[in-house]
Design a protein around this motif. Structure first.
Motif, PDB file in Angstrom:
ATOM      1  N   ASN A  80       0.802  -1.222   0.000  1.00  0.00           N
ATOM      2  CA  ASN A  80       0.000   0.000   0.000  1.00  0.00           C
ATOM      3  C   ASN A  80       0.833   1.270   0.000  1.00  0.00           C
ATOM      4  O   ASN A  80       0.671   2.163   0.849  1.00  0.00           O
ATOM      5  CB  ASN A  80      -1.006  -0.003   1.148  1.00  0.00           C
ATOM      6  N   VAL A  92      -0.954   3.788  -8.591  1.00  0.00           N
ATOM      7  CA  VAL A  92      -1.752   2.637  -8.155  1.00  0.00           C
ATOM      8  C   VAL A  92      -3.202   2.759  -8.608  1.00  0.00           C
ATOM      9  O   VAL A  92      -3.836   1.768  -8.979  1.00  0.00           O
ATOM     10  CB  VAL A  92      -1.660   2.488  -6.618  1.00  0.00           C
ATOM     11  N   MET A  93      -3.747   3.952  -8.568  1.00  0.00           N
ATOM     12  CA  MET A  93      -5.152   4.162  -8.911  1.00  0.00           C
ATOM     13  C   MET A  93      -5.375   4.422 -10.396  1.00  0.00           C
ATOM     14  O   MET A  93      -6.481   4.783 -10.813  1.00  0.00           O
ATOM     15  CB  MET A  93      -5.717   5.342  -8.113  1.00  0.00           C
ATOM     16  N   ALA A  98      -6.524  -0.232 -14.277  1.00  0.00           N
ATOM     17  CA  ALA A  98      -7.756  -0.810 -13.732  1.00  0.00           C
ATOM     18  C   ALA A  98      -8.709  -1.242 -14.837  1.00  0.00           C
ATOM     19  O   ALA A  98      -9.400  -2.261 -14.717  1.00  0.00           O
ATOM     20  CB  ALA A  98      -8.426   0.200 -12.810  1.00  0.00           C
ATOM     21  N   ILE A 112      -9.616  -1.674  -5.711  1.00  0.00           N
ATOM     22  CA  ILE A 112      -8.265  -2.016  -5.270  1.00  0.00           C
ATOM     23  C   ILE A 112      -8.357  -2.913  -4.043  1.00  0.00           C
ATOM     24  O   ILE A 112      -9.096  -2.622  -3.107  1.00  0.00           O
ATOM     25  CB  ILE A 112      -7.487  -0.733  -4.889  1.00  0.00           C
ATOM     26  N   ASP A 115      -1.840  -2.701  -3.080  1.00  0.00           N
ATOM     27  CA  ASP A 115      -0.674  -2.745  -3.961  1.00  0.00           C
ATOM     28  C   ASP A 115       0.505  -3.304  -3.182  1.00  0.00           C
ATOM     29  O   ASP A 115       0.491  -3.362  -1.953  1.00  0.00           O
ATOM     30  CB  ASP A 115      -0.360  -1.352  -4.529  1.00  0.00           C
ATOM     31  N   VAL A 232      -0.308  -4.362  -8.455  1.00  0.00           N
ATOM     32  CA  VAL A 232      -1.593  -3.859  -7.971  1.00  0.00           C
ATOM     33  C   VAL A 232      -2.600  -4.997  -8.088  1.00  0.00           C
ATOM     34  O   VAL A 232      -2.693  -5.644  -9.134  1.00  0.00           O
ATOM     35  CB  VAL A 232      -2.094  -2.643  -8.773  1.00  0.00           C
ATOM     36  N   TYR A 234      -6.551  -6.223  -7.920  1.00  0.00           N
ATOM     37  CA  TYR A 234      -7.915  -5.743  -8.122  1.00  0.00           C
ATOM     38  C   TYR A 234      -8.915  -6.873  -7.887  1.00  0.00           C
ATOM     39  O   TYR A 234      -8.590  -8.047  -8.058  1.00  0.00           O
ATOM     40  CB  TYR A 234      -8.117  -5.251  -9.559  1.00  0.00           C
ATOM     41  N   ASN A 271     -10.377   0.502  -0.262  1.00  0.00           N
ATOM     42  CA  ASN A 271     -10.759  -0.269  -1.447  1.00  0.00           C
ATOM     43  C   ASN A 271     -11.642   0.529  -2.395  1.00  0.00           C
ATOM     44  O   ASN A 271     -12.761   0.145  -2.704  1.00  0.00           O
ATOM     45  CB  ASN A 271     -11.497  -1.550  -1.028  1.00  0.00           C
TER      46      ASN A 271
END
Length: 277
Positions: A80, A92-93, A98, A112, A115, A232, A234, A271
């Motif tokens: 994280n 990460v985002m 994604a 998420i 990570d 990462v 998901y 998350n």
């Protein structure tokens, strides 16, 4: 939580990466795929120093390699990073990553899980055979990990080796990552005559994606350079939390799904939804 302002020059990573129907079908059949150039060289050049800097700051290892167990020799592991700064959070985002995850799994939206930076030191050991989802209290097979090197990975170091189709099997062994898991799962692979795939050398910004139940391992690092990888994880929006059936899943529930009880939607401040069609 992030407390730094994001430099304006950091790329947004929100442009689409086009997948073909054949790539999606291949992932869904095999449980893994390699995609070239998911992040461009100039994008990696911006983010690598950010991520590597936080890994150096938060490296918990206080023993030399030779004094660690197999798991400790496998990599420097920091989770994280997005909680540490807005810089890491932007990576990460990223919508681009994604969206790939959602399309490969065939779901409408993804959250998420967490990570992890996984840096394999010069002389670092192998990563034993294992299944990631052994650790995750998630009641869904729609889970996926993006594994992206931040530096070029040579053939000598290599990427991970995946066992084709094992994402359809669920639990194969309940042993955590260890010498024992490597022996037990290795015997299973050999006994069943299962096919494996290794993608070999990767360029910085290439990525592999693999399902939570896909069996995989990674070789050691015989070179004098750090193998820098960012991952990462998901999962599909709408997934519920499982009642933990192991200490590892109990720990994960508390750390990565804080405040979520078994049976409830796997939704916490850690998350967020990072892509929705």
């Amino acid at each position: 939580m992030p407390d730094n302002k994001v430099p304006a020059e950091l790329p947004l990573l929100d442009e689409d990466y086009a997948l073909t129907p054949e790539q999606i079908a291949s992932y869904q059949e095999n449980g893994h795929i390699k995609l070239d150039g998911v992040a461009a060289p100039d994008e990696i050049e911006c983010y690598e120093p950010v991520i590597a800097g936080y890994v150096r700051q938060h490296n918990h290892h206080d023993k030399p390699l030779r004094e660690r167990d197999t798991y400790g020799k496998a990599f420097i592991q920091v989770g994280n990073l997005w909680e540490f700064s807005e810089e890491a959070a932007r990576f990460v985002m990223a919508r681009r990553f994604a969206k790939i995850a959602a399309e490969l799994m065939g779901v409408e939206a993804v959250r998420i899980y967490h990570d992890q930076a996984l840096f394999k030191e010069p002389g670092g050991g192998f990563t034993p055979w294992h299944q990631d989802q052994l650790y995750w209290p998630l009641d869904s097979s729609n889970t996926i990990t993006m594994w992206m090197p931040l530096v070029d990975v040579s053939e000598e170091v290599g990427s991970m080796t995946f066992v084709d189709g094992t994402h359809k099997l669920g639990y194969v062994s309940r042993q955590l990552i260890s010498d024992e898991s490597h022996k037990t799962i290795g015997s299973y692979i050999e006994g069943k005559g299962l096919a494996t795939t290794s993608y070999g050398a990767l360029s910085a910004g290439d990525a592999t994606f693999h399902a939570g139940w896909t069996i995989h391992s990674a070789p050691g690092n015989p070179t004098e350079s750090m193998r820098e990888v960012m991952t990462v994880i998901y999962y599909a929006d709408g997934t519920r939390a499982l009642n933990p059936d192991s200490r590892a899943r109990e720990n994960d529930l508390k750390r990565w799904l804080p405040g979520v009880n078994p049976g409830e939607l796997a939704v916490s401040p850690l998350n967020p939804v990072v892509y929705q069609r």
